[in-house]
Design an enzyme around this catalytic site. Structure first.
Site, PDB file in Angstrom:
ATOM      1  N   THR A 112      -8.502  18.034 -29.624  1.00 33.40           N
ATOM      2  CA  THR A 112      -7.259  17.116 -29.207  1.00 33.40           C
ATOM      3  C   THR A 112      -6.323  18.139 -29.665  1.00 33.40           C
ATOM      4  N   ASP A 113      -4.808  17.949 -28.938  1.00 32.53           N
ATOM      5  CA  ASP A 113      -3.570  18.409 -29.583  1.00 32.53           C
ATOM      6  C   ASP A 113      -3.334  17.952 -31.055  1.00 32.53           C
ATOM      7  N   GLU A 114      -4.096  16.556 -31.249  1.00 29.76           N
ATOM      8  CA  GLU A 114      -3.562  15.942 -32.524  1.00 29.76           C
ATOM      9  C   GLU A 114      -3.909  16.688 -33.653  1.00 29.76           C
ATOM     10  N   LYS A 125     -23.985   6.830 -26.904  1.00 28.19           N
ATOM     11  CA  LYS A 125     -24.450   5.768 -27.719  1.00 28.19           C
ATOM     12  C   LYS A 125     -24.063   4.274 -26.972  1.00 28.19           C
ATOM     13  N   ASN A 140      -2.493  14.101 -23.878  1.00 30.60           N
ATOM     14  CA  ASN A 140      -3.178  12.787 -23.747  1.00 30.60           C
ATOM     15  C   ASN A 140      -3.428  12.745 -22.184  1.00 30.60           C
ATOM     16  N   LYS A 170     -11.550  15.090 -35.967  1.00 33.66           N
ATOM     17  CA  LYS A 170     -11.651  16.125 -34.725  1.00 33.66           C
ATOM     18  C   LYS A 170     -11.449  17.558 -35.277  1.00 33.66           C
ATOM     19  N   TYR A 179      -8.398   9.984 -37.459  1.00 35.06           N
ATOM     20  CA  TYR A 179      -9.136  10.565 -36.116  1.00 35.06           C
ATOM     21  C   TYR A 179      -8.790  11.877 -35.999  1.00 35.06           C
ATOM     22  N   PRO A 227       0.895   3.428 -39.168  1.00 30.54           N
ATOM     23  CA  PRO A 227       1.317   4.324 -40.316  1.00 30.54           C
ATOM     24  C   PRO A 227       1.072   5.854 -39.880  1.00 30.54           C
ATOM     25  N   GLY A 228       1.782   6.588 -40.406  1.00 29.29           N
ATOM     26  CA  GLY A 228       1.668   7.970 -40.317  1.00 29.29           C
ATOM     27  C   GLY A 228       1.549   8.373 -38.760  1.00 29.29           C
ATOM     28  N   LEU A 250      -2.277   3.363 -24.629  1.00 30.91           N
ATOM     29  CA  LEU A 250      -0.888   2.840 -24.462  1.00 30.91           C
ATOM     30  C   LEU A 250      -0.984   2.505 -22.864  1.00 30.91           C
ATOM     31  N   GLY A 306     -15.169  11.321 -19.957  1.00 32.80           N
ATOM     32  CA  GLY A 306     -16.685  11.905 -19.489  1.00 32.80           C
ATOM     33  C   GLY A 306     -17.088  11.385 -18.356  1.00 32.80           C
ATOM     34  N   ALA A 341     -20.045   8.171 -20.870  1.00 30.28           N
ATOM     35  CA  ALA A 341     -19.917   6.703 -20.500  1.00 30.28           C
ATOM     36  C   ALA A 341     -18.673   6.196 -20.603  1.00 30.28           C
TER      37      ALA A 341
HETATM   38  P1  NAD Z   1     -13.514   7.178 -25.009  1.00 33.35           P
HETATM   39  O1  NAD Z   1     -13.209   6.629 -26.168  1.00 33.35           O
HETATM   40  O2  NAD Z   1     -13.301   6.567 -23.654  1.00 33.35           O
HETATM   41  O3  NAD Z   1     -15.000   7.411 -24.845  1.00 33.35           O
HETATM   42  C1  NAD Z   1     -16.003   8.133 -25.812  1.00 33.35           C
HETATM   43  C2  NAD Z   1     -17.528   7.942 -25.527  1.00 33.35           C
HETATM   44  O4  NAD Z   1     -18.400   8.519 -26.385  1.00 33.35           O
HETATM   45  C3  NAD Z   1     -17.921   6.431 -25.417  1.00 33.35           C
HETATM   46  O5  NAD Z   1     -18.779   6.389 -24.063  1.00 33.35           O
HETATM   47  C4  NAD Z   1     -18.817   6.192 -26.161  1.00 33.35           C
HETATM   48  O6  NAD Z   1     -19.926   5.373 -26.201  1.00 33.35           O
HETATM   49  C5  NAD Z   1     -19.289   7.711 -26.607  1.00 33.35           C
HETATM   50  N1  NAD Z   1     -19.653   7.811 -28.159  1.00 33.35           N
HETATM   51  C6  NAD Z   1     -18.985   7.240 -29.311  1.00 33.35           C
HETATM   52  N2  NAD Z   1     -19.785   7.847 -30.484  1.00 33.35           N
HETATM   53  C7  NAD Z   1     -20.979   8.362 -29.761  1.00 33.35           C
HETATM   54  C8  NAD Z   1     -22.040   8.802 -30.547  1.00 33.35           C
HETATM   55  N3  NAD Z   1     -22.187   8.594 -31.984  1.00 33.35           N
HETATM   56  N4  NAD Z   1     -22.977   9.411 -29.858  1.00 33.35           N
HETATM   57  C9  NAD Z   1     -22.985   9.475 -28.465  1.00 33.35           C
HETATM   58  N5  NAD Z   1     -22.144   8.860 -27.769  1.00 33.35           N
HETATM   59  C10 NAD Z   1     -21.072   8.325 -28.423  1.00 33.35           C
HETATM   60  O7  NAD Z   1     -12.975   8.619 -25.105  1.00 33.35           O
HETATM   61  P2  NAD Z   1     -11.944   9.431 -24.269  1.00 33.35           P
HETATM   62  O8  NAD Z   1     -10.750   8.944 -24.153  1.00 33.35           O
HETATM   63  O9  NAD Z   1     -12.643   9.682 -22.903  1.00 33.35           O
HETATM   64  O10 NAD Z   1     -12.128  10.990 -25.031  1.00 33.35           O
HETATM   65  C11 NAD Z   1     -13.166  11.805 -24.765  1.00 33.35           C
HETATM   66  C12 NAD Z   1     -13.177  13.039 -25.416  1.00 33.35           C
HETATM   67  O11 NAD Z   1     -11.591  13.764 -25.120  1.00 33.35           O
HETATM   68  C13 NAD Z   1     -13.024  12.562 -27.204  1.00 33.35           C
HETATM   69  O12 NAD Z   1     -13.762  13.687 -27.843  1.00 33.35           O
HETATM   70  C14 NAD Z   1     -11.347  12.928 -27.363  1.00 33.35           C
HETATM   71  O13 NAD Z   1     -11.479  13.177 -28.783  1.00 33.35           O
HETATM   72  C15 NAD Z   1     -10.915  13.770 -26.705  1.00 33.35           C
HETATM   73  N6  NAD Z   1      -9.525  13.793 -26.180  1.00 33.35           N
HETATM   74  C16 NAD Z   1      -9.222  12.687 -25.662  1.00 33.35           C
HETATM   75  C17 NAD Z   1      -7.681  12.416 -25.368  1.00 33.35           C
HETATM   76  C18 NAD Z   1      -7.311  11.375 -24.512  1.00 33.35           C
HETATM   77  O14 NAD Z   1      -6.165  11.176 -24.266  1.00 33.35           O
HETATM   78  N7  NAD Z   1      -7.988  10.154 -24.319  1.00 33.35           N
HETATM   79  C19 NAD Z   1      -7.057  13.751 -25.251  1.00 33.35           C
HETATM   80  C20 NAD Z   1      -7.532  15.010 -25.773  1.00 33.35           C
HETATM   81  C21 NAD Z   1      -8.759  14.853 -26.211  1.00 33.35           C
HETATM   82  O1  DAU Z   2      -3.105  13.481 -28.037  1.00 25.13           O
HETATM   83  C1  DAU Z   2      -4.371  13.278 -27.646  1.00 25.13           C
HETATM   84  C2  DAU Z   2      -4.747  11.976 -28.335  1.00 25.13           C
HETATM   85  O2  DAU Z   2      -4.101  11.193 -27.374  1.00 25.13           O
HETATM   86  C3  DAU Z   2      -6.225  11.776 -28.172  1.00 25.13           C
HETATM   87  O3  DAU Z   2      -6.924  12.713 -28.817  1.00 25.13           O
HETATM   88  C4  DAU Z   2      -6.508  10.504 -28.497  1.00 25.13           C
HETATM   89  O4  DAU Z   2      -8.005  10.191 -28.326  1.00 25.13           O
HETATM   90  C5  DAU Z   2      -5.955   9.439 -27.784  1.00 25.13           C
HETATM   91  O5  DAU Z   2      -6.068   8.132 -28.313  1.00 25.13           O
HETATM   92  C6  DAU Z   2      -4.491   9.671 -27.781  1.00 25.13           C
HETATM   93  O6  DAU Z   2      -3.923   9.459 -29.043  1.00 25.13           O
HETATM   94  P1  DAU Z   2      -2.559   8.488 -28.862  1.00 25.13           P
HETATM   95  O7  DAU Z   2      -2.309   8.012 -30.458  1.00 25.13           O
HETATM   96  O8  DAU Z   2      -1.430   9.518 -28.552  1.00 25.13           O
HETATM   97  O9  DAU Z   2      -2.700   7.536 -27.858  1.00 25.13           O
HETATM   98  P2  DAU Z   2      -2.394   6.077 -27.644  1.00 25.13           P
HETATM   99  O10 DAU Z   2      -2.491   5.535 -26.383  1.00 25.13           O
HETATM  100  O11 DAU Z   2      -3.241   5.416 -28.800  1.00 25.13           O
HETATM  101  O12 DAU Z   2      -1.019   6.027 -28.090  1.00 25.13           O
HETATM  102  C7  DAU Z   2       0.089   6.632 -27.361  1.00 25.13           C
HETATM  103  C8  DAU Z   2       1.488   6.458 -27.752  1.00 25.13           C
HETATM  104  O13 DAU Z   2       1.928   5.170 -27.656  1.00 25.13           O
HETATM  105  C9  DAU Z   2       1.543   6.588 -29.389  1.00 25.13           C
HETATM  106  O14 DAU Z   2       2.721   7.242 -29.722  1.00 25.13           O
HETATM  107  C10 DAU Z   2       1.602   5.165 -29.981  1.00 25.13           C
HETATM  108  C11 DAU Z   2       2.002   4.291 -28.818  1.00 25.13           C
HETATM  109  N1  DAU Z   2       1.460   2.969 -28.689  1.00 25.13           N
HETATM  110  C12 DAU Z   2       0.222   2.878 -28.407  1.00 25.13           C
HETATM  111  C13 DAU Z   2      -0.543   1.694 -28.420  1.00 25.13           C
HETATM  112  C14 DAU Z   2      -2.006   1.509 -28.233  1.00 25.13           C
HETATM  113  C15 DAU Z   2       2.404   1.796 -28.731  1.00 25.13           C
HETATM  114  O15 DAU Z   2       3.399   1.891 -28.752  1.00 25.13           O
HETATM  115  N2  DAU Z   2       1.672   0.455 -28.692  1.00 25.13           N
HETATM  116  C16 DAU Z   2       0.363   0.518 -28.390  1.00 25.13           C
HETATM  117  O16 DAU Z   2      -0.147  -0.681 -28.287  1.00 25.13           O
END
Ligand code: NAD
Ligand code: DAU
Length: 333
Positions: A125-127, A34, A178, A153, A149, A273-274, A189, A13, A9
């Site tokens: 994730t690449d992180e 969840k 990302n 992972k 985070y 931070p970090g 972002l 996903g 959801a």
């Molecule tokens: P998201 O935060 O949009 O969604 C996470 C989903 O997981 C939500 O539907 C939430 O309800 C569900 N969830 C959270 N805790 C749960 C639990 N305990 N049991 C069951 N469901 C639960 O996430 P996203 O950005 O779509 O990321 C999906 C996956 O991809 C994650 O594993 C994340 O680490 C990975 N990932 C994300 C990015 C990115 O840029 N968003 C990049 C690389 C990897």
């Molecule tokens: O690299 C993959 C990861 O990318 C995933 O594993 C994470 O789940 C996902 O959240 C994402 O992490 P980032 O920290 O890279 O994404 P975020 O969108 O939070 O931030 C992207 C960049 O933008 C980062 O350098 C921080 C910056 N940022 C973010 C926010 C939310 C800002 O400058 N201002 C903001 O308000």
């Protein structure tokens, strides 16, 4: 094939479930989620009546529900999207990250072992590799996570490795860059900046804005996971990338331009931070198998901006509740 998608959801996903149901009409999908603040059944409104799709509300940190779903629905493969995903939230409140990302993955691994599932794809994730100034992370790069985070992972990925080596389970781990696209929770972002500007608010850019991220359109990520689910070698780790690296300043400029907004709308605020300076992955291994991203970045980001413009019904309510409280706390507003 009977697939279990956890966290279906959420942003990636839900896009993946839509992709699979469209492409494989004979597959069934159970979505175990969840429904945390990031889980949203609006993301799946168009497919909720599909007879090959079933939603179950449940926590992957609860082993009983994970086992029950695998048993009752004769699950053959699992794709674990479920996670706490926002770096800033992990800095403020890391508890849920350890429970879901580590314990949740552990429970899924136990289910893979117990029910002798044919495949488990862990969406990571690449992180986990930390930050890199020059060059790219390969699948052999060491884990050097810098936030709660990414540490959660990385811990889950290490459990996957141990279950592979010890029990020879059919596991594939992916490390992606990302994602961006429709249905991304408006705290990340791109959707945060787009929706703030649509509401006439400024965008909070951390530090000097020179941090670099590599970007993949969410449908290309779905396609990569589909590809690995069917063609990935068991026991392997795959980086998923595109080569599209952008500074946060560049992303901000593209979004400002797409919405005809002025640079005055950018507010430089205190750094995370970090804060990792740069992520970049070497995805030669995947490319050699025949996978390539299909979406052009310039076009896909414009389409993403348009999607948020046209789907206020989806994001407006998400920005009016708990999220705002979190945001105020973070920036002491
Ligand atoms: P998201 O935060 O949009 O969604 C996470 C989903 O997981 C939500 O539907 C939430 O309800 C569900 N969830 C959270 N805790 C749960 C639990 N305990 N049991 C069951 N469901 C639960 O996430 P996203 O950005 O779509 O990321 C999906 C996956 O991809 C994650 O594993 C994340 O680490 C990975 N990932 C994300 C990015 C990115 O840029 N968003 C990049 C690389 C990897
Ligand atoms: O690299 C993959 C990861 O990318 C995933 O594993 C994470 O789940 C996902 O959240 C994402 O992490 P980032 O920290 O890279 O994404 P975020 O969108 O939070 O931030 C992207 C960049 O933008 C980062 O350098 C921080 C910056 N940022 C973010 C926010 C939310 C800002 O400058 N201002 C903001 O308000």
């Amino acid at each position: 094939m009977n697939l279990l998608v956890t966290g279906g959801a959420g942003f990636a996903g839900s896009n993946f479930i839509r992709h699979i149901l469209k492409k494989y009409p004979n597959y069934t999908i159970v979505n175990l989620d969840k429904l945390t603040y990031a889980g949203n059944l609006d993301n799946l409104r168009d497919i909720e009546g599909n007879s090959n799709y079933k939603f179950i509300k449940g926590d992957i940190a609860d082993k009983r529900i994970v086992f029950k779903v695998c048993r009752n629905f004769r699950i053959e493969a699992v794709i674990n999207y479920a996670a706490e995903t926002h770096v800033d939230r992990s800095i403020l409140d890391p508890d849920a990250f350890v429970k879901t990302d580590v314990l949740g993955t552990f429970n899924i691994l136990e289910a893979v072992k117990e029910f002798k599932l044919k495949k488990f794809v862990q969406i990571s994730t690449d992180e986990v590799y930390g930050s890199i100034t020059k060059g790219k992370f390969t699948e052999e790069s060491p884990f050097l996570p810098n936030s709660p985070y990414s540490a959660s992972k990385a811990s889950a990925d290490l459990l996957c490795r141990a279950y592979l080596k010890t029990y020879n389970l059919p596991i594939i781990v992916t490390h992606s860059c990302n994602f961006y696209g429709p249905y991304q929770y408006p705290e990340k972002l791109m959707p945060l900046f787009i929706t703030n500007l649509l509401e006439g608010k400024k965008v909070p850019l951390y530090g000097d804005g020179k941090n670099v991220r590599e970007w993949i359109y969410v449908l290309d990520h779905c396609w990569a996971i589909d590809f690995l689910l069917h063609k990935g070698a068991l026991g392997e780790v795959y980086n998923i990338g595109t080569g599209t690296e952008k500074k946060n300043l560049e992303i901000t400029e593209i979004i400002l331009k797409s919405l005809n907004k002025d640079k005055k709308m950018v507010e430089h605020i205190v750094d995370r931070p970090g804060h990792d300076l740069r992520y970049a992955v070497d995805w030669t291994k995947l490319k050699k198998m025949g996978w390539n991203p299909e979406y052009d970045f310039d076009r896909a980001i414009r389409e993403t901006v348009r999607w948020y413009q046209q789907n206020e019904w989806w994001w407006k309510k998400l920005k009016s509740g708990a999220y705002l409280e979190y945001y105020k706390k973070q920036y002491r507003l």
